[in-house]
Design an enzyme around this catalytic site. Structure first.
Site, PDB file in Angstrom:
ATOM      1  N   GLU A 260       0.868  -1.172   0.000  1.00 49.96           N
ATOM      2  CA  GLU A 260       0.000   0.000   0.000  1.00 49.96           C
ATOM      3  C   GLU A 260       0.905   1.222   0.000  1.00 49.96           C
ATOM      4  O   GLU A 260       1.700   1.415   0.921  1.00 49.96           O
ATOM      5  CB  GLU A 260      -0.936   0.065   1.204  1.00 49.96           C
ATOM      6  CG  GLU A 260      -1.934   1.206   1.006  1.00 49.96           C
ATOM      7  CD  GLU A 260      -2.753   1.529   2.225  1.00 49.96           C
ATOM      8  OE1 GLU A 260      -2.400   2.496   2.924  1.00 49.96           O
ATOM      9  OE2 GLU A 260      -3.739   0.826   2.468  1.00 49.96           O
ATOM     10  N   CYS A 294      -2.057   8.135   4.181  1.00 47.90           N
ATOM     11  CA  CYS A 294      -2.160   7.813   2.751  1.00 47.90           C
ATOM     12  C   CYS A 294      -3.575   8.001   2.221  1.00 47.90           C
ATOM     13  O   CYS A 294      -3.765   8.305   1.046  1.00 47.90           O
ATOM     14  CB  CYS A 294      -1.709   6.370   2.512  1.00 47.90           C
ATOM     15  SG  CYS A 294       0.031   6.059   2.883  1.00 47.90           S
TER      16      CYS A 294
END
Length: 523
Positions: A260, A294
């Site tokens: 990720e 994020c």
């Protein structure tokens, strides 16, 4: 103007807490490094570092523990997760102090991590038995061909986690790996290593065998390659640039990986949105953990019909955010974590302003509060050619754009190489779903920023494009840590011509059989 709360109480962690946690690290073979609290600049600890020999020891110990752990029933492994869940909630005051001290984030944003770990522990404890059960699919010749599909753990999983969400990202990826029968060797960021070590300590108090979840310490550039060279699977969260390197290293060894990576996430406010609600929730979507998330929003596209109202209310909320670093719930937003993050934020804002952008709120550092504080900032007039237009800032900065239609909003939202998260605001939920389906992102929230998708543990989470590959959460978040083994038993007759049967007759017989099976399965 953004309000502020001076830090009046000390944020140093007591030695009686720090030193026992350091005993859980397989480290000491390399010189220690000093770690400091971002909110205050005070020293947290001299953190031992791992040598190659330490890493070899960690993996050897983990492999030994894993063989015994894999022989335990899934029910026994699940029981550990349930007890771990309870410890995290019961001892949240301690882990919140550690997370805040190591990251500089506000307590409310630190609690998001406690909630994430609790939700994931509960979820995987509830579904592991079903996901890991032996499956019996239909064989090539029904009844005569009996098939079992079994699940085998990968072995030792490397979890390489970042500093921005040190509890959620170190633990919520480790839990499904462990319940699937694997061992874990963690490489947390030096800045937030104590958080990961606390989690390991808590898991062992919950009944996890000592040695099954190991931690090695060091900069990724120093020991990352050594960790990947010994792992059977790699789970990494961090930058897109480092993700490419890890993918290459894992590919050379033909081991699996899940990545990720970064995001430049868009939030779309459609013409029929509940503007007041959108403006309020967008604050958390943009500025959680000082934008060092994020999943956070760095771009807001607002329909022309509601642009003025949204911007007016949003900026009012931005200016009301209270900055502070105390270990309590009084502050809305905390500090950035590193000088490099402060430098990036400052550079992005200064570059935009120099090229014609307008600061609607914030736009300045706050050294009066602590070394790395920066005000939550909203910009207008951002355009191509400005660094902040395309590059991930990873800080408390959001750019607001005026659009004339849903099509324009979607087009602008998709004008990026990233594809991690997005948000759509509308009173018409069906319309929201249609717009969401057109956005290139692994997760899209309708009338929420990121928590609706992220917190739904039964649904996978991950990125498209340079935002990564692989998924955490959901069944996918556990099944990535297992290999499947098919055992097929053929009974009574072979799958071959019977004695005296020619190959031609066998082919005709099987052709007839294939036709019959197709007809049966179409009914």
């Amino acid at each position: 103007m953004t309000t502020a709360r001076q830090l009046t109480e000390p944020t140093a962690l007591p030695a009686t807490l720090v030193h026992p946690l350091l005993d859980h690290a397989i480290a000491g073979g390399a010189p220690a490094v000093e770690v400091f609290a971002p909110a205050t600049g005070r020293k947290i600890a001299d953190l031992p570092q791992s040598s190659t020999r330490d890493i070899e020891t960690a993996f050897a110990t983990a492999r030994t523990a894993q063989r015994e752990w894999a022989r335990r029933s899934v029910r026994e492994r699940v029981a550990v997760l349930r007890r771990f869940h309870d410890i995290v909630l019961a001892e949240q005051h301690t882990i919140l102090d550690i997370v805040q001290t190591e990251t500089g984030k506000s307590r409310a944003h630190a609690f998001d991590e406690v909630g994430d770990v609790a939700v994931n522990a509960r979820y995987y404890a509830s579904v592991a038995n079903k996901l890991l059960a032996t499956r019996k699919p239909r064989g090539v010749l029904p009844v005569l061909t009996q098939v079992d599909v079994r699940h085998r753990p990968k072995g030792v999983v490397a979890v390489i986690s970042p500093w921005n969400y040190p509890l959620a990202l170190a633990v919520s990826d480790a839990l499904p790996a462990l319940v699937a029968g694997n061992a874990v060797v963690a490489r947390p960021d030096n800045q937030t290593a104590l958080t990961a070590l606390w989690a390991i300590d808590a898991a062992e108090r919950a009944g996890l065998p000592r040695g099954l979840w190991q931690a090695v310490l060091g900069r990724g550039s120093a020991i990352g390659g050594e960790v990947i060279a010994r792992a059977d699977y790699v789970d990494y969260t961090g930058s897109s640039a480092t993700g490419r390197t890890i993918a290459q290293q894992a590919g050379e060894r033909l081991i699996g990986y899940s990545l990720e990576l970064g995001g430049k996430n868009p939030l779309l406010v459609l013409a029929d949105a509940d503007v007041s609600r959108a403006a309020k929730i967008a604050i958390r979507a943009c500025f959680a953990s000082a934008g060092q998330l994020c999943e956070s929003m760095e771009r807001i596209y607002v329909h022309d019909k509601v642009y003025d109202q949204f911007v007016g209310e949003f900026i009012e909320h931005v200016r009301a955010i209270e900055l502070g670093g105390a270990l309590d719930y009084a502050s809305d937003m905390g500090s950035l974590t590193f000088q490099r993050q402060l430098d990036t934020v400052t550079a992005h804002v200064d570059d935009a302003v120099a090229k014609g952008a307008k600061v609607l709120a914030g736009g300045r550092a706050r050294p009066d509060l602590g070394p790395y504080f920066y005000e939550p900032t909203a910009l207008a007039g951002v355009r191509p050619g400005m660094t902040v237009y395309r590059e991930e800032t990873f800080g408390p900065v959001v750019s607001i754009y005026r659009v004339g239609s849903d099509d324009e909003a979607v087009e602008q939202a998709n004008d990026t190489a990233y594809g991690l998260n997005a948000s759509v605001w509308t009173k018409d939920v069906d319309r929201g779903r249609r717009v969401a389906a057109r956005i290139n992102a692994g997760s899209v929230n309708v009338n929420e920023g990121f928590i609706a998708a992220w917190g739904s543990a039964d649904a996978p989470s991950g990125g498209l494009g340079i935002s990564g590959t692989g998924r955490r959460h959901g069944p996918e978040g556990l099944l990535k840590y297992i290999d499947t083994q098919t055992i097929a038993v053929q009974r009574m007759i072979p799958i071959a011509p019977l004695p005296g049967m020619s190959e031609e007759l066998w082919a005709k017989t099987m052709t007839l059989y294939f036709g019959i099976m197709k007809a049966l399965r179409q009914k």
